[in-house]
Design a protein around this motif. Structure first.
Motif, PDB file in Angstrom:
ATOM      1  N   ALA A  35     -33.742  -6.156  56.465  1.00 15.36           N
ATOM      2  CA  ALA A  35     -32.657  -6.749  55.682  1.00 15.36           C
ATOM      3  C   ALA A  35     -33.235  -7.581  54.534  1.00 15.36           C
ATOM      4  O   ALA A  35     -34.293  -8.189  54.655  1.00 15.36           O
ATOM      5  CB  ALA A  35     -31.777  -7.615  56.576  1.00 15.36           C
ATOM      6  N   ARG A  36     -32.507  -7.608  53.430  1.00 12.01           N
ATOM      7  CA  ARG A  36     -32.947  -8.355  52.248  1.00 12.01           C
ATOM      8  C   ARG A  36     -32.518  -9.820  52.355  1.00 12.01           C
ATOM      9  O   ARG A  36     -31.347 -10.109  52.628  1.00 12.01           O
ATOM     10  CB  ARG A  36     -32.340  -7.763  50.977  1.00 12.01           C
ATOM     11  CG  ARG A  36     -32.808  -6.352  50.651  1.00 12.01           C
ATOM     12  CD  ARG A  36     -32.158  -5.893  49.351  1.00 12.01           C
ATOM     13  NE  ARG A  36     -32.510  -4.535  49.005  1.00 12.01           N
ATOM     14  CZ  ARG A  36     -33.580  -4.186  48.302  1.00 12.01           C
ATOM     15  NH1 ARG A  36     -34.399  -5.130  47.863  1.00 12.01           N
ATOM     16  NH2 ARG A  36     -33.823  -2.918  48.027  1.00 12.01           N
ATOM     17  N   VAL A  37     -33.467 -10.715  52.107  1.00  7.32           N
ATOM     18  CA  VAL A  37     -33.195 -12.147  52.135  1.00  7.32           C
ATOM     19  C   VAL A  37     -33.688 -12.767  50.828  1.00  7.32           C
ATOM     20  O   VAL A  37     -34.783 -12.450  50.354  1.00  7.32           O
ATOM     21  CB  VAL A  37     -33.893 -12.831  53.332  1.00  7.32           C
ATOM     22  CG1 VAL A  37     -33.591 -14.333  53.332  1.00  7.32           C
ATOM     23  CG2 VAL A  37     -33.447 -12.204  54.645  1.00  7.32           C
ATOM     24  N   LEU A  38     -32.868 -13.650  50.268  1.00  7.97           N
ATOM     25  CA  LEU A  38     -33.218 -14.365  49.044  1.00  7.97           C
ATOM     26  C   LEU A  38     -33.572 -15.803  49.403  1.00  7.97           C
ATOM     27  O   LEU A  38     -32.765 -16.516  50.001  1.00  7.97           O
ATOM     28  CB  LEU A  38     -32.029 -14.353  48.080  1.00  7.97           C
ATOM     29  CG  LEU A  38     -32.177 -15.170  46.793  1.00  7.97           C
ATOM     30  CD1 LEU A  38     -33.292 -14.607  45.917  1.00  7.97           C
ATOM     31  CD2 LEU A  38     -30.856 -15.207  46.030  1.00  7.97           C
ATOM     32  N   ASP A  39     -34.789 -16.231  49.058  1.00 12.35           N
ATOM     33  CA  ASP A  39     -35.216 -17.611  49.289  1.00 12.35           C
ATOM     34  C   ASP A  39     -35.150 -18.357  47.957  1.00 12.35           C
ATOM     35  O   ASP A  39     -35.927 -18.078  47.041  1.00 12.35           O
ATOM     36  CB  ASP A  39     -36.628 -17.652  49.867  1.00 12.35           C
ATOM     37  CG  ASP A  39     -37.054 -19.066  50.257  1.00 12.35           C
ATOM     38  OD1 ASP A  39     -36.175 -19.928  50.402  1.00 12.35           O
ATOM     39  OD2 ASP A  39     -38.262 -19.296  50.426  1.00 12.35           O
ATOM     40  N   VAL A  40     -34.218 -19.297  47.846  1.00 14.49           N
ATOM     41  CA  VAL A  40     -33.961 -20.023  46.611  1.00 14.49           C
ATOM     42  C   VAL A  40     -34.763 -21.327  46.629  1.00 14.49           C
ATOM     43  O   VAL A  40     -34.487 -22.228  47.412  1.00 14.49           O
ATOM     44  CB  VAL A  40     -32.456 -20.319  46.461  1.00 14.49           C
ATOM     45  CG1 VAL A  40     -32.203 -21.096  45.172  1.00 14.49           C
ATOM     46  CG2 VAL A  40     -31.653 -19.024  46.481  1.00 14.49           C
ATOM     47  N   GLY A  41     -35.757 -21.399  45.756  1.00 15.69           N
ATOM     48  CA  GLY A  41     -36.654 -22.550  45.748  1.00 15.69           C
ATOM     49  C   GLY A  41     -37.704 -22.402  46.828  1.00 15.69           C
ATOM     50  O   GLY A  41     -37.809 -23.211  47.741  1.00 15.69           O
ATOM     51  N   CYS A  42     -38.530 -21.371  46.700  1.00 17.46           N
ATOM     52  CA  CYS A  42     -39.452 -20.984  47.781  1.00 17.46           C
ATOM     53  C   CYS A  42     -40.620 -21.940  47.942  1.00 17.46           C
ATOM     54  O   CYS A  42     -41.281 -21.955  48.988  1.00 17.46           O
ATOM     55  CB  CYS A  42     -39.967 -19.570  47.555  1.00 17.46           C
ATOM     56  SG  CYS A  42     -40.984 -19.369  46.062  1.00 17.46           S
ATOM     57  N   GLY A  43     -40.929 -22.750  46.903  1.00 17.36           N
ATOM     58  CA  GLY A  43     -42.081 -23.630  47.007  1.00 17.36           C
ATOM     59  C   GLY A  43     -43.363 -22.851  47.245  1.00 17.36           C
ATOM     60  O   GLY A  43     -43.612 -21.822  46.614  1.00 17.36           O
ATOM     61  N   THR A  44     -44.160 -23.309  48.190  1.00 18.73           N
ATOM     62  CA  THR A  44     -45.460 -22.688  48.460  1.00 18.73           C
ATOM     63  C   THR A  44     -45.355 -21.418  49.306  1.00 18.73           C
ATOM     64  O   THR A  44     -46.356 -20.758  49.550  1.00 18.73           O
ATOM     65  CB  THR A  44     -46.377 -23.668  49.201  1.00 18.73           C
ATOM     66  OG1 THR A  44     -45.824 -23.938  50.504  1.00 18.73           O
ATOM     67  CG2 THR A  44     -46.525 -24.967  48.434  1.00 18.73           C
TER      68      THR A  44
END
Length: 216
Positions: A35-44
């Motif tokens: 499944a596709r997941v979007l991480d907003v503000g992934c940092g390191t």
């Protein structure tokens, strides 16, 4: 930008990630492999991009800080990374200004879930509902949102942070849940975690982790 200079210092100041990891485990339990997941503000990239990628999900991670993105790409090269302002998600600017069509208007419903751990706190309160709405646009119906915020009545307040000044927004718990409801999300669970940063110049805080589902 402050976070370009902060880089790895952020992880050193906030080493304990139990609430964030618990939210990631929830996504892994709820979502189908791939499944596709979007991480907003992934940092390191640690721990969320690493955790979800190793769990078999397809992660697209975004941040505005080049320094953070460089660290993330070296930490978890398997994910897909883009430099973009989160305010431009699901808008024509995602394509025209940033060259990322998979985050523009045509990508509506593309993602099964999104994460935003302590990235929305960098926005004024007036802009947070708009960004939540744009994240919602990118989620499929019933899509999931794992959100990390600070419980505090703050609106873009200045805060000394690892040798820099940043501005932070927060909500009291009930107000945050109302904001999410108005943005089109149902809060299924929330957890509060008292947190004392390892860096003694930063004050203790109450971290909120919310598990949400897109309504409609």
């Amino acid at each position: 930008m402050a976070f370009d200079a902060i880089g790895a210092g952020y992880a050193e100041a906030f080493p304990a990630k139990s609430g964030q990891l618990d939210a990631g485990r929830w996504l892994l339990e709820e979502l189908e492999p791939g499944a596709r997941v979007l991480d907003v503000g992934c940092g390191t990239g640690d721990p969320t991009v690493r955790q979800l990628t190793e769990g078999g999900l397809r992660v697209t991670a975004v941040d505005l800080a080049d320094g953070m993105l460089r660290l993330a790409r070296s930490t978890v090269p398997e994910a897909e990374y883009h430099r973009i302002d989160m305010y431009d998600l699901a808008t024509p600017r995602a394509v025209d200004a940033w060259g990322v069509p998979e985050l523009g208007p045509e990508a509506a419903g593309r993602y099964a879930a999104a994460t935003a751990f302590f990235s929305l706190i960098l926005l004024p309160q007036a802009e947070i509902p708009e960004v939540l709405g744009r994240i919602r646009t990118l989620l499929r119906p019933g899509g999931l949102l794992a959100l990390g915020m600070v419980e505090a009545d703050l609106d873009h307040a200045p805060l000394p942070f690892l040798g820099h000044e940043i501005r932070i927004s927060g909500y009291l718990r009930e107000e945050l849940e109302l904001t999410l409801d108005r943005a089109g999300f149902t809060v299924e669970c929330h957890d509060g975690h008292p947190y004392a940063p390892a860096c003694t110049t930063l004050p203790p805080e109450e971290q909120l982790f919310l598990r949400c589902r897109r309504t409609g």
